[in-house]
Enzyme design. Structure first.
Site, PDB file in Angstrom:
ATOM      1  N   SER A   1      60.187  16.339   8.973  1.00  0.00           N
ATOM      2  CA  SER A   1      60.508  17.662   8.425  1.00  0.00           C
ATOM      3  C   SER A   1      60.346  17.712   6.919  1.00  0.00           C
ATOM      4  O   SER A   1      60.600  16.729   6.222  1.00  0.00           O
ATOM      5  CB  SER A   1      61.951  18.018   8.780  1.00  0.00           C
TER       6      SER A   1
ATOM      7  N   TYR B   1      70.697  16.900   8.193  1.00  0.00           N
ATOM      8  CA  TYR B   1      69.462  17.096   8.952  1.00  0.00           C
ATOM      9  C   TYR B   1      68.293  16.402   8.245  1.00  0.00           C
ATOM     10  O   TYR B   1      67.566  15.603   8.861  1.00  0.00           O
ATOM     11  CB  TYR B   1      69.164  18.588   9.130  1.00  0.00           C
TER      12      TYR B   1
ATOM     13  N   LYS C   1      64.835  30.978  18.504  1.00  0.00           N
ATOM     14  CA  LYS C   1      65.551  30.168  17.511  1.00  0.00           C
ATOM     15  C   LYS C   1      66.637  31.000  16.824  1.00  0.00           C
ATOM     16  O   LYS C   1      67.350  30.512  15.951  1.00  0.00           O
ATOM     17  CB  LYS C   1      64.565  29.640  16.458  1.00  0.00           C
TER      18      LYS C   1
END
Length: 332
Positions: A135, A157, A195
């Site tokens: 990411s 994250y 999402k």
């Protein structure tokens, strides 16, 4: 030479999610002789402490998909056991907690990092190439252009994804099988609607405008820049990662930053609207990325990747789907 996937067996974890479902359909359309297995938790109604859903996987993302579908949790060994009925040639690992506002560190590490190790073991046993989702969040507050090797994650994250990359690098030393991590930047396009709040601002602004509401932007949005990448270019990167010149971790963006104001202006132009924007104070100053732009030179060199879709063209391709979702899915 393009990889021939016909006759190959392919696993897509998180295959009912945004990127995973687009991959599943790419194979269905472009490699009809491949066996594609989708593994996904699917949504259960369970939520995290922040109120967001634990899984964004949705059956509607797979309507029309003819491959095999398995419901399961990557953190549960008994669920992963079901995958041993197959011998995979390629594993596309998209399953993750991708919600950056989840602060439960244990569940983030369990899901994103520890389950990845189990899948790496499976890839090694089966002789499969591993292409996985890293990411752009690994960079956090690192300066632009964001370059692999200069990370500064700002939340658990981003930290979990960087830990995945460290684990992958360690495994690369001991195998000739391709292992490729793809650091997606700001992806937008069809099949992201489920999402919810974490869907792209392209979709969210599109629906605000279609509802006749003034698009709501942070103050100074003409100077808040992101590397927005259309889903088709992300799929291209995944396919090219199957036959890399070198295993590694690579940025997947366009290499060109655009502003949030640009998105609204392009949408209004293509929709033929001229709604006044509403500018609101940015509550995230101090913990917010104001400029992301992927350094994609290594991606070009080692994957043969070349972004093809500009923001204008991506929005144009996406608009029919944005309109369909507005008519069929958005609460009236």
């Amino acid at each position: 030479m393009a990889t021939d996937f016909n006759g190959k067996t392919i696993l897509i974890t998180g295959g009912a999610g945004f990127i995973g479902s687009n991959l599943a359909f790419w194979f269905q359309e472009n490699a009809p002789g491949a066996k594609v297995v989708v593994f996904d938790l699917f949504r259960t109604g369970e939520t995290f402490a922040n109120g967001n859903l634990k899984s964004f996987g949705h059956y509607k993302n797979l309507k029309g998909f003819k491959g095999e579908i398995i419901a399961g949790d990557i953190t549960k060994k008994e669920d992963l056991e079901r995958l041993r009925d197959f011998r995979f040639d390629y594993i596309f690992h998209e399953a993750a907690i991708s919600d950056t506002t989840v602060y439960d560190q244990k569940i983030m590490i369990d899901t994103n990092l520890n389950a990845f190790k189990d899948l790496l073991k499976m890839a090694r046993e089966m002789g499969a190439a591993m292409i996985y989702a890293s990411s752009g969040a690994t960079y956090g507050n690192a300066p632009s252009p964001q370059t692999v090797g200069r990370e500064d994650p700002a939340n658990i994250y981003g930290f979990s994804k960087l830990a995945m990359d460290h684990l992958a690098y360690d495994w690369m030393k001991h195998t000739d099988l391709p292992i490729v991590g793809l650091r997606y930047f700001n992806v937008y396009g069809p099949r992201e609607f489920f999402k919810n709040k974490t869907a792209s601002m392209v979709l969210q602004f599109g629906h605000q405008i279609l509802a006749g509401k003034s698009p709501r932007l942070f103050e100074g949005s003409d100077k808040i820049l992101r590397d927005f990448i259309y889903i088709d270019d992300v799929i291209q990167a995944n396919i090219k990662a199957c036959d890399p010149k070198k295993s590694g971790v690579y940025n997947v963006g366009t290499g060109k930053a655009r502003s949030f104001q640009d998105i609204v202006d392009i949408l209004q132009q293509q929709l033929g609207t001229s709604l006044p924007c509403e500018y609101i104070p940015n509550p995230y100053v101090g913990r917010y990325q104001f400029f992301t732009q992927a350094d994609i030179e290594p991606t070009r060199e080692f994957l043969g990747y070349e972004p093809e879709v500009t923001l204008e063209e991506g929005i144009q391709r996406y608009l029919p789907e944005i309109k369909r979702l507005f008519e069929e899915e958005v609460d009236a």
